[in-house]
Design an enzyme around this catalytic site. Structure first.
Site, PDB file in Angstrom:
ATOM      1  N   TYR A   1     -16.154   6.002 -12.707  1.00  0.00           N
ATOM      2  CA  TYR A   1     -15.958   4.813 -11.879  1.00  0.00           C
ATOM      3  C   TYR A   1     -16.530   3.571 -12.552  1.00  0.00           C
ATOM      4  O   TYR A   1     -15.874   2.524 -12.602  1.00  0.00           O
ATOM      5  CB  TYR A   1     -16.625   5.032 -10.521  1.00  0.00           C
ATOM      6  CG  TYR A   1     -16.399   3.915  -9.532  1.00  0.00           C
ATOM      7  CD1 TYR A   1     -15.199   3.807  -8.840  1.00  0.00           C
ATOM      8  CD2 TYR A   1     -17.388   2.969  -9.285  1.00  0.00           C
ATOM      9  CE1 TYR A   1     -14.989   2.788  -7.924  1.00  0.00           C
ATOM     10  CE2 TYR A   1     -17.186   1.942  -8.370  1.00  0.00           C
ATOM     11  CZ  TYR A   1     -15.983   1.859  -7.696  1.00  0.00           C
ATOM     12  OH  TYR A   1     -15.776   0.839  -6.799  1.00  0.00           O
TER      13      TYR A   1
ATOM     14  N   ASP B   1       0.849  -1.189   0.000  1.00  0.00           N
ATOM     15  CA  ASP B   1       0.000   0.000   0.000  1.00  0.00           C
ATOM     16  C   ASP B   1       0.883   1.236   0.000  1.00  0.00           C
ATOM     17  O   ASP B   1       2.059   1.181   0.391  1.00  0.00           O
ATOM     18  CB  ASP B   1      -0.908   0.002   1.237  1.00  0.00           C
ATOM     19  CG  ASP B   1      -2.206   0.762   1.013  1.00  0.00           C
ATOM     20  OD1 ASP B   1      -2.165   1.874   0.440  1.00  0.00           O
ATOM     21  OD2 ASP B   1      -3.269   0.265   1.414  1.00  0.00           O
TER      22      ASP B   1
END
Length: 264
Positions: A163, A42
Site C-alpha cells: 500500500y 464506480d
C-alpha cells in the site's frame, strides 16, 4: 444542496471515481452541495457502508448527479466511459478516489498476483483516468485533478509495504503531471488522508495492534471523545479546496490531512 448558480463549484462538472462509498462518497456529496454536477463513477452503486446510492442522495436533495458504472482496472472502459461523460456533460474536475488497501502482512509473503490485482486499482486505474481527463483538459486549457493518495505514500509502515509503495507512486505521478501540464492551465494535486473511518479499512481498525500503532503515530485529538481518526467529511473539505478556485495557484502539491502523523 447549493442553489443553482451558487456555491464554490457552481457550473462545474466533477467526475469522481470511487464515488459510491467512503471518502469518494463524501467528496461527491460535498461537491454537490457546492453546486457541481456530479458524475459518480464506480464499479458498484450501493455504498459499502450502507444507505442510498450517492447519486440518489444528491438528486433527492435537489442536486444534479449521474451514476457511471466503471471498473477502473479496465483501461478500455476508462477511455470509453470518461469520453462519453465528457461528450454528454463536459468536465472541469476529476477526483480519483477509487482504491483499496491492498495485500498486507510480511513483505516476503506477498504474492505477485495479489499485488497486481491491487496495483490495477490503486495506481494503473488512476493513471488511465488521469490520461483520459488530461487529453480533454489540454484542449480546453483548464482543468482540476485531485488524486487521492495517502499519508502512507511518504512513510513506511510495518506490514503495509504494498500500500505504501502504491500511494507513493500516486504522489509522484501527481507531481510529474503538474510539471508537464501546468502550461495548459491544469492543476494536478494529491489529497493524502491519514486514518479515516471508512468501511474499506474496517479490517485494519479491527486489528488492535494496528489500531494502536495508528493512534500512537497521530498527535491530534479531536472533540470530547479525543478521536485520532478523521471522518470522510474531513477529506471532502480538503478536496473542495483543491478542486475550487481557492487553490488556483496550487499544483503538484500533496495536501496531507493526517492529524500530524507525518510531522514526526
Amino acid at each position: 444542496m447549493a442553489e443553482t448558480g451558487t456555491g464554490d463549484l457552481a457550473g462545474k462538472v466533477a467526475l469522481i471515481t470511487g464515488g459510491s462509498s467512503g471518502i469518494g462518497r463524501a467528496i461527491a456529496l460535498k461537491f454537490a452541495e457546492e453546486g457541481a454536477v456530479v458524475l459518480v463513477a464506480d464499479i458498484r452503486d450501493d455504498p459499502r457502508e450502507g444507505g442510498q446510492p450517492t447519486h440518489d442522495v444528491i438528486d433527492a436533495a435537489g442536486g444534479d448527479a449521474h451514476f457511471l458504472r466503471l471498473d477502473v482496472t479496465d483501461s478500455d472502459a476508462v477511455q470509453k466511459v470518461v469520453g462519453e461523460a465528457i461528450d454528454r456533460h463536459g468536465l472541469d474536475i476529476l477526483v480519483c478516489a477509487a482504491g483499496n488497501i491492498g495485500p498486507t502482512g510480511d513483505f516476503v509473503d506477498i504474492a505477485p498476483e495479489a499485488l497486481d490485482a491491487h496495483f490495477a486499482v490503486n495506481f494503473r486505474g488512476l493513471f488511465c483516468c488521469n490520461q483520459a481527463a488530461i487529453r480533454f483538459f489540454v484542449e480546453k486549457r483548464a482543468g482540476k485533478i485531485v488524486n487521492v493518495a495517502s499519508n502512507l505514500g511518504f512513510v513506511g509502515v510495518h506490514g503495509m509495504a504494498a500500500y505504501c509503495s502504491m500511494k507513493g507512486a500516486v504522489v509522484n505521478l501527481t507531481r510529474s503531471l503538474a510539471v508537464e501540464y501546468g502550461q495548459y492551465g491544469i492543476n494536478v494535486n494529491a489529497l493524502c488522508p491519514g486514518m479515516t473511518v471508512t468501511e474499506l479499512n474496517a479490517g485494519l481498525r479491527s486489528d488492535p495492534e494496528m489500531l494502536q500503532a495508528f493512534e500512537r503515530m497521530t498527535p491530534l485529538r479531536m472533540g470530547e471523545s479525543g478521536s485520532f481518526a478523521a471522518e470522510p467529511s474531513d477529506m471532502a473539505e480538503a478536496a473542495l479546496f483543491l478542486a475550487s478556485e481557492r487553490s488556483r495557484f496550487a499544483t503538484g502539491t500533496c495536501f496531507v490531512v493526517d492529524g500530524g502523523w507525518t510531522a514526526h
